[in-house]
Write an enzyme that holds these catalytic residues in place. Structure first.
Site, PDB file in Angstrom:
ATOM      1  N   HIS A 306       0.775  -1.168  -0.058  1.00  0.00           N
ATOM      2  CA  HIS A 306       0.207  -0.074   0.015  1.00  0.00           C
ATOM      3  C   HIS A 306       0.602   1.405   0.070  1.00  0.00           C
ATOM      4  CE1 HIS A 306      -3.023   2.753   1.070  1.00  0.00           C
ATOM      5  NE2 HIS A 306      -4.032   1.822   0.764  1.00  0.00           N
ATOM      6  N   ASP A 363      -8.030  -5.576   0.232  1.00  0.00           N
ATOM      7  CA  ASP A 363      -8.437  -6.358  -1.210  1.00  0.00           C
ATOM      8  C   ASP A 363      -7.844  -8.003  -0.867  1.00  0.00           C
ATOM      9  OD1 ASP A 363      -9.745  -4.398  -2.372  1.00  0.00           O
ATOM     10  OD2 ASP A 363      -7.992  -3.567  -3.328  1.00  0.00           O
TER      11      ASP A 363
HETATM   12  N1  ACO Z   1       4.054  -7.429  -4.759  1.00  0.00           N
HETATM   13  C1  ACO Z   1       5.344  -7.500  -4.968  1.00  0.00           C
HETATM   14  N2  ACO Z   1       6.209  -6.108  -4.850  1.00  0.00           N
HETATM   15  C2  ACO Z   1       5.687  -5.133  -4.302  1.00  0.00           C
HETATM   16  C3  ACO Z   1       4.343  -5.114  -4.084  1.00  0.00           C
HETATM   17  C4  ACO Z   1       3.509  -6.481  -4.422  1.00  0.00           C
HETATM   18  N3  ACO Z   1       2.320  -6.122  -4.177  1.00  0.00           N
HETATM   19  N4  ACO Z   1       3.857  -3.874  -3.833  1.00  0.00           N
HETATM   20  C5  ACO Z   1       5.008  -3.116  -3.650  1.00  0.00           C
HETATM   21  N5  ACO Z   1       6.109  -3.988  -4.108  1.00  0.00           N
HETATM   22  C6  ACO Z   1       7.440  -3.498  -4.146  1.00  0.00           C
HETATM   23  C7  ACO Z   1       7.833  -2.359  -5.173  1.00  0.00           C
HETATM   24  O1  ACO Z   1       8.186  -3.344  -6.501  1.00  0.00           O
HETATM   25  C8  ACO Z   1       9.049  -1.769  -4.710  1.00  0.00           C
HETATM   26  O2  ACO Z   1       9.960  -2.479  -4.892  1.00  0.00           O
HETATM   27  P1  ACO Z   1      11.460  -1.757  -5.040  1.00  0.00           P
HETATM   28  O3  ACO Z   1      11.776  -0.806  -3.810  1.00  0.00           O
HETATM   29  O4  ACO Z   1      12.578  -3.010  -4.862  1.00  0.00           O
HETATM   30  O5  ACO Z   1      11.425  -1.025  -6.349  1.00  0.00           O
HETATM   31  C9  ACO Z   1       8.447  -1.651  -3.259  1.00  0.00           C
HETATM   32  O6  ACO Z   1       7.866  -2.885  -3.081  1.00  0.00           O
HETATM   33  C10 ACO Z   1       8.031  -0.327  -2.817  1.00  0.00           C
HETATM   34  O7  ACO Z   1       6.651  -0.369  -3.620  1.00  0.00           O
HETATM   35  P2  ACO Z   1       6.039   1.048  -4.333  1.00  0.00           P
HETATM   36  O8  ACO Z   1       6.179   0.464  -5.749  1.00  0.00           O
HETATM   37  O9  ACO Z   1       6.667   2.277  -3.932  1.00  0.00           O
HETATM   38  O10 ACO Z   1       4.583   1.126  -4.040  1.00  0.00           O
HETATM   39  P3  ACO Z   1       3.717   1.935  -4.463  1.00  0.00           P
HETATM   40  O11 ACO Z   1       3.201   2.702  -3.287  1.00  0.00           O
HETATM   41  O12 ACO Z   1       3.930   2.768  -5.646  1.00  0.00           O
HETATM   42  O13 ACO Z   1       2.239   0.913  -4.834  1.00  0.00           O
HETATM   43  C11 ACO Z   1       0.536  -0.399  -4.655  1.00  0.00           C
HETATM   44  C12 ACO Z   1       1.458   0.687  -4.090  1.00  0.00           C
HETATM   45  C13 ACO Z   1       0.107  -0.038  -6.103  1.00  0.00           C
HETATM   46  C14 ACO Z   1      -0.726  -0.775  -3.834  1.00  0.00           C
HETATM   47  C15 ACO Z   1       1.331  -1.580  -4.987  1.00  0.00           C
HETATM   48  O14 ACO Z   1       1.783  -2.099  -3.633  1.00  0.00           O
HETATM   49  C16 ACO Z   1       0.683  -2.824  -5.804  1.00  0.00           C
HETATM   50  O15 ACO Z   1       0.601  -2.875  -6.896  1.00  0.00           O
HETATM   51  N6  ACO Z   1       0.012  -3.651  -5.072  1.00  0.00           N
HETATM   52  C17 ACO Z   1      -0.709  -4.769  -5.657  1.00  0.00           C
HETATM   53  C18 ACO Z   1      -1.932  -4.316  -5.888  1.00  0.00           C
HETATM   54  C19 ACO Z   1      -2.917  -4.126  -4.928  1.00  0.00           C
HETATM   55  O16 ACO Z   1      -3.095  -5.014  -4.203  1.00  0.00           O
HETATM   56  N7  ACO Z   1      -3.508  -3.009  -5.028  1.00  0.00           N
HETATM   57  C20 ACO Z   1      -4.427  -2.699  -3.945  1.00  0.00           C
HETATM   58  C21 ACO Z   1      -4.203  -1.457  -3.481  1.00  0.00           C
HETATM   59  S1  ACO Z   1      -5.161  -0.949  -1.753  1.00  0.00           S
HETATM   60  C22 ACO Z   1      -6.545  -0.329  -2.642  1.00  0.00           C
HETATM   61  O17 ACO Z   1      -6.544   0.336  -3.461  1.00  0.00           O
HETATM   62  C23 ACO Z   1      -7.726  -0.559  -1.932  1.00  0.00           C
END
Ligand code: ACO
Length: 436
Positions: A306, A363
């Site tokens: 998140h 979710d």
């Molecule tokens: N699986 C694997 N790696 C992940 C995940 C994941 N679900 N989420 C984040 N990461 C990694 C990123 O690749 C990044 O890695 P790095 O530092 O090596 O580059 C690190 O964790 C930090 O993540 P960010 O990219 O900064 O996260 P951001 O804030 O941009 O994205 C998001 C948040 C979109 C929710 C992301 O975690 C994601 O795509 N999760 C999966 C989709 C999801 O569950 N969405 C629902 C969100 S809640 C909602 O809307 C109700």
């Protein structure tokens, strides 16, 4: 705390005001920075940008705290209903009994769509995604109330709110019935909000769906837990559109489109599809976790991570417990629940997820409850949209009530070609492919 920040730039010193919220969150107000210095701030994806002052929802992502109008989500989940919480979010306080009754009566009085709306549903192909229908039909519904176009001057805001909250559920149910080729079921005055939605989804003309209180409670809880979440992607979109003084329906229809994506409200659908795939392939989840850690795979562990929570999402805790309860009381043994729990345990032990503070979000378990209720996966983001409507409306209201609010218009740093000139067609070289 210091009331101003100092900035040294090109040998000059500037002071910038510091703003503090009621929960001691701090921000440097840079709204005058470009005028003073010629610089803007750059914050790709807005990870560090406060786009507004807002009094609706408070999140402390480090501690896993979520409050609507100051009230912890755990208390609301235990004691309130979606409709009472919707009132709280939109109007700022829990309603007294008479106000709650008035709100509830207004929702019932406005639950029916204009009869001509039925013809709009007929134009969609049967495989149309219900989110496409939902956003299109919210806009279509606005055409049946000309007073909406007069915006905040119409004096009918409460009516518009009731229409939208009530009708979004009717539209969602009609979209589902259309997508499965079954006749539309009209709402019944006798039912409360969530029971009525289940009735419209699952009854047949001469065979009423048997409404079970534990199913109503579980779905109502899902709506309540989704009701607002400060400046997420869809709410920021609603505020952006509202800032142009577009009407309430147009603003909220844009929220539906933003919510649809798998990184946002579409994640609940993606989680169940991921769990189904793990189940089909007989994997214990380790292949999926390995792929999610591999940046070249293009995969993520859906339902994990998140932007704001760097701790367990408090909504996920509540949903996980509800998931056990509702599946238990319906005597459903869904293998996906076991897979989800194992996946969670494995991820929370894995250094990749631990170091990045990636925890289950709302979710991760909500889809398993919706599956148990019989709601198909394409409808999962629609359920999220119904739940999020109070938050979108409250944010719309905040924009419209702020006499100082201006149109939202971020800036950018341009990285394209510098000054270039128009070449007539016969002077342009055709680019040759590399291997020509
Ligand atoms: N699986 C694997 N790696 C992940 C995940 C994941 N679900 N989420 C984040 N990461 C990694 C990123 O690749 C990044 O890695 P790095 O530092 O090596 O580059 C690190 O964790 C930090 O993540 P960010 O990219 O900064 O996260 P951001 O804030 O941009 O994205 C998001 C948040 C979109 C929710 C992301 O975690 C994601 O795509 N999760 C999966 C989709 C999801 O569950 N969405 C629902 C969100 S809640 C909602 O809307 C109700």
């Amino acid at each position: 705390m210091s009331k101003e920040a100092k900035l040294e730039l090109d040998g000059k010193s500037y002071t910038l005001p510091v703003v503090e919220g009621t929960e001691k969150e701090k921000a440097i107000d840079i709204s005058n920075l470009r005028n003073a210095t010629g610089f803007i701030t750059l914050d790709d994806s807005y990870g560090n940008t406060g786009s507004c002052l807002s009094a609706i929802t408070f999140i402390d992502g480090e501690q896993g705290i979520l409050r609507y109008r100051g009230i912890p989500i755990e208390e609301l989940a235990e004691k309130s209903t979606f409709i009472e919480t919707a009132f709280l979010i939109i109007y700022g306080q829990l309603p007294a009994r008479a106000k709650l009754k008035r709100f509830s009566d207004l929702l019932t009085a406005n639950q029916n769509l204009h009869e001509d709306m039925k013809y709009h549903f007929e134009g969609f192909p049967s495989q149309a995604h219900p989110m496409a229908m939902l956003s299109a039909m919210i806009n279509a519904a606005s055409c049946f109330d000309p007073s909406l176009m007069r915006g905040e001057n119409s004096g009918r805001f409460d009516m518009h709110v009731a229409q939208l909250i009530s009708q979004v559920r009717t539209i969602a149910a009609f979209s589902y019935r259309k997508s499965v080729g079954r006749p539309i079921i009209y709402p019944k005055n006798a039912y409360k909000y969530t029971a009525n939605f289940l009735h419209m989804l699952f009854s047949d003309p001469y065979d009423d769906y048997q409404i079970k209180p534990e199913v109503v409670r579980a779905l109502d809880l899902i709506f309540l837990l989704h009701a607002d979440h400060e400046q997420n992607c869809s709410t920021s979109t609603v505020r952006m559109v509202a800032s142009s003084r577009a009407n309430l329906y147009a603003s909220c229809a844009s929220g539906v489109c933003a919510l649809w994506g798998p990184l946002h409200g579409g994640a609940n659908q993606a989680v169940v599809e991921m769990l189904e795939q793990i189940h089909r392939e007989g994997d214990d989840g380790s292949k999926f976790i390995a792929a999610a850690k591999d940046k070249t795979s293009g995969r993520k562990l859906m339902g994990f991570g998140h932007r704001v929570y760097k701790n367990y999402d408090p909504r996920a805790k509540i949903i996980k417990k509800a998931c056990d309860e509702v599946l238990g009381s319906l005597a459903i043994n869904d293998p996906l629940l076991e897979i989800a729990k194992k996946l969670e345990t494995a991820a929370l032990r894995d250094s990749y997820f631990v170091e990045r503070k990636l925890y289950p979000n709302v979710d991760f378990y909500s889809g398993i409850i919706m599956r148990a209720i019989g709601i198909p996966v394409e409808m999962f983001p629609v359920i999220f949209a119904i739940g999020r409507m109070p938050g979108w409306i409250a944010n719309f209201k905040e924009i419209h009530e702020d006499s100082k609010s201006r149109i939202y218009r971020p800036r950018q740093i341009y990285t394209g070609p510098t000054l270039n000139h128009y070449l007539p067609l016969d002077q342009r070289h055709t680019a040759k492919p590399n291997n020509a």
